[in-house]
Design a protein around this motif. Sequence first.
Motif, short mmCIF file in Angstrom:
data_model
loop_
_atom_site.label_atom_id
_atom_site.label_comp_id
_atom_site.label_asym_id
_atom_site.label_seq_id
_atom_site.Cartn_x
_atom_site.Cartn_y
_atom_site.Cartn_z
N ALA A 59 47.02 -43.32 -27.72
CA ALA A 59 46.46 -43.44 -26.46
C ALA A 59 45.03 -43.99 -26.42
O ALA A 59 44.30 -44.57 -25.83
CB ALA A 59 46.76 -42.39 -25.85
N SER A 60 44.21 -43.19 -27.41
CA SER A 60 42.71 -43.51 -27.72
C SER A 60 42.70 -43.63 -29.38
O SER A 60 42.76 -42.81 -29.98
CB SER A 60 42.06 -42.28 -27.35
OG SER A 60 40.75 -42.32 -27.73
N LEU A 61 42.62 -44.97 -29.52
CA LEU A 61 42.52 -45.23 -30.95
C LEU A 61 41.34 -44.64 -31.86
O LEU A 61 41.56 -44.51 -32.84
CB LEU A 61 42.53 -46.69 -31.16
CG LEU A 61 43.81 -47.54 -30.54
CD1 LEU A 61 43.65 -49.01 -30.61
CD2 LEU A 61 44.95 -46.94 -31.11
N MET A 99 55.56 -29.44 -26.65
CA MET A 99 54.96 -30.58 -26.18
C MET A 99 53.61 -31.03 -26.06
O MET A 99 53.10 -32.08 -26.58
CB MET A 99 55.48 -30.42 -24.43
CG MET A 99 56.76 -30.68 -24.18
SD MET A 99 57.36 -30.25 -22.43
CE MET A 99 56.63 -31.96 -21.61
N ALA A 100 52.62 -29.98 -26.05
CA ALA A 100 51.29 -29.96 -26.21
C ALA A 100 50.86 -30.63 -27.51
O ALA A 100 49.98 -31.29 -27.72
CB ALA A 100 50.59 -29.12 -25.51
N ILE A 101 51.33 -29.84 -28.49
CA ILE A 101 51.20 -29.93 -29.84
C ILE A 101 51.70 -31.58 -30.25
O ILE A 101 50.88 -32.31 -31.00
CB ILE A 101 51.83 -29.12 -30.86
CG1 ILE A 101 50.89 -27.65 -30.58
CG2 ILE A 101 51.79 -29.60 -32.24
CD1 ILE A 101 49.69 -27.73 -30.71
N LYS A 150 49.19 -33.81 -28.70
CA LYS A 150 48.06 -34.01 -29.58
C LYS A 150 48.07 -34.67 -31.10
O LYS A 150 47.23 -35.55 -31.26
CB LYS A 150 47.38 -32.50 -29.63
CG LYS A 150 46.27 -32.30 -30.47
CD LYS A 150 45.76 -31.00 -30.48
CE LYS A 150 44.38 -30.65 -31.37
NZ LYS A 150 44.21 -29.38 -31.39
N ILE A 151 49.40 -34.48 -31.51
CA ILE A 151 49.58 -35.14 -32.85
C ILE A 151 49.97 -36.75 -32.60
O ILE A 151 49.27 -37.52 -33.78
CB ILE A 151 50.35 -34.35 -33.64
CG1 ILE A 151 49.89 -33.01 -34.16
CG2 ILE A 151 50.80 -34.96 -35.18
CD1 ILE A 151 50.84 -31.93 -34.44
N ALA A 152 50.77 -36.66 -31.93
CA ALA A 152 51.34 -38.23 -32.05
C ALA A 152 50.95 -39.19 -30.87
O ALA A 152 50.91 -40.24 -31.01
CB ALA A 152 52.83 -38.08 -31.77
N GLY A 189 38.91 -35.46 -32.65
CA GLY A 189 39.72 -35.00 -31.67
C GLY A 189 39.25 -34.96 -30.21
O GLY A 189 39.73 -34.38 -29.40
N GLU A 190 38.14 -35.93 -30.13
CA GLU A 190 37.57 -36.05 -28.72
C GLU A 190 37.98 -37.28 -28.01
O GLU A 190 37.88 -38.39 -28.81
CB GLU A 190 36.16 -35.56 -28.83
CG GLU A 190 35.95 -34.05 -29.31
CD GLU A 190 34.56 -33.67 -29.10
OE1 GLU A 190 33.74 -34.23 -28.46
OE2 GLU A 190 34.17 -32.65 -29.29
N PHE A 191 37.75 -37.33 -26.69
CA PHE A 191 37.72 -38.55 -26.22
C PHE A 191 36.20 -38.96 -25.74
O PHE A 191 35.74 -38.42 -25.19
CB PHE A 191 38.46 -38.44 -24.74
CG PHE A 191 39.69 -38.11 -24.85
CD1 PHE A 191 40.76 -39.12 -25.46
CD2 PHE A 191 40.28 -37.08 -24.53
CE1 PHE A 191 42.00 -38.58 -25.20
CE2 PHE A 191 41.60 -36.44 -24.51
CZ PHE A 191 42.33 -37.42 -24.94
N ARG A 192 36.06 -40.10 -26.70
CA ARG A 192 34.59 -40.47 -26.55
C ARG A 192 34.16 -41.84 -26.00
O ARG A 192 35.20 -42.75 -26.10
CB ARG A 192 33.87 -40.51 -27.98
CG ARG A 192 33.80 -39.24 -28.40
CD ARG A 192 32.91 -39.20 -29.80
NE ARG A 192 33.09 -37.76 -30.12
CZ ARG A 192 32.16 -37.29 -31.23
NH1 ARG A 192 31.42 -37.83 -31.55
NH2 ARG A 192 32.20 -36.32 -31.70
N HIS A 193 33.45 -41.92 -25.11
CA HIS A 193 33.21 -43.32 -24.41
C HIS A 193 32.06 -44.07 -25.11
O HIS A 193 32.18 -45.24 -24.70
CB HIS A 193 32.74 -42.89 -22.69
CG HIS A 193 33.64 -42.24 -22.15
ND1 HIS A 193 35.04 -42.80 -21.81
CD2 HIS A 193 33.53 -40.93 -21.67
CE1 HIS A 193 35.74 -41.67 -21.22
NE2 HIS A 193 34.92 -40.37 -21.06
#
Length: 178
Positions: free
Chosen positions: A115-117, A103-105, A108-110, A124-128
Amino acid sequence: MCPTIIGRIHTRVATLVGPAILGLILSLATGKPGWIVLIGVLLLLGASLDSVVYPLILRYQPPWMTFILALGEFGLIYILANVLSLGLTPLQAIVFYWVSWSMAIITKIAVLPIASLTYLESSGEFRHAAWSIPPVQASLPILPDPAEAQAGSGPIVAEASGVHSAPLEHLPSPSGVH
């Protein structure tokens, strides 16, 4: 693999949301808190590995190494689950780990790139911070000079960040010779 420790931890937490919900449902349905505790152990172990061990031994993580790391994490989780006596059978813990990992993979992939374009572009990071190009480095379009367009002379470089433009034939050449 995320280039920063905080990025790895953000990704770990985000990918374990689905497994945590599954663990909560299983804990409530079976009356065994071991399901949700196992996800908590997985999160704490993963965050520890992501912040202390992986930065020291991994500079680059090719996609195939994800499964190798999962095998190592599985061994550690299995030992911790036995030491903590979570009330789950070994088969339950094993199946739950691999279902959670899958589920985690998938997340991460899909899911995360949707969710974060900018998730993929941000390694692979959430940047603001928004992506931007400093005005000095921005490409300047070549536009005709309205005053000289009727005379048929060449294009000029458009003005940007206070730099005045001049027709190309009036600009000095790189060698200083016209």
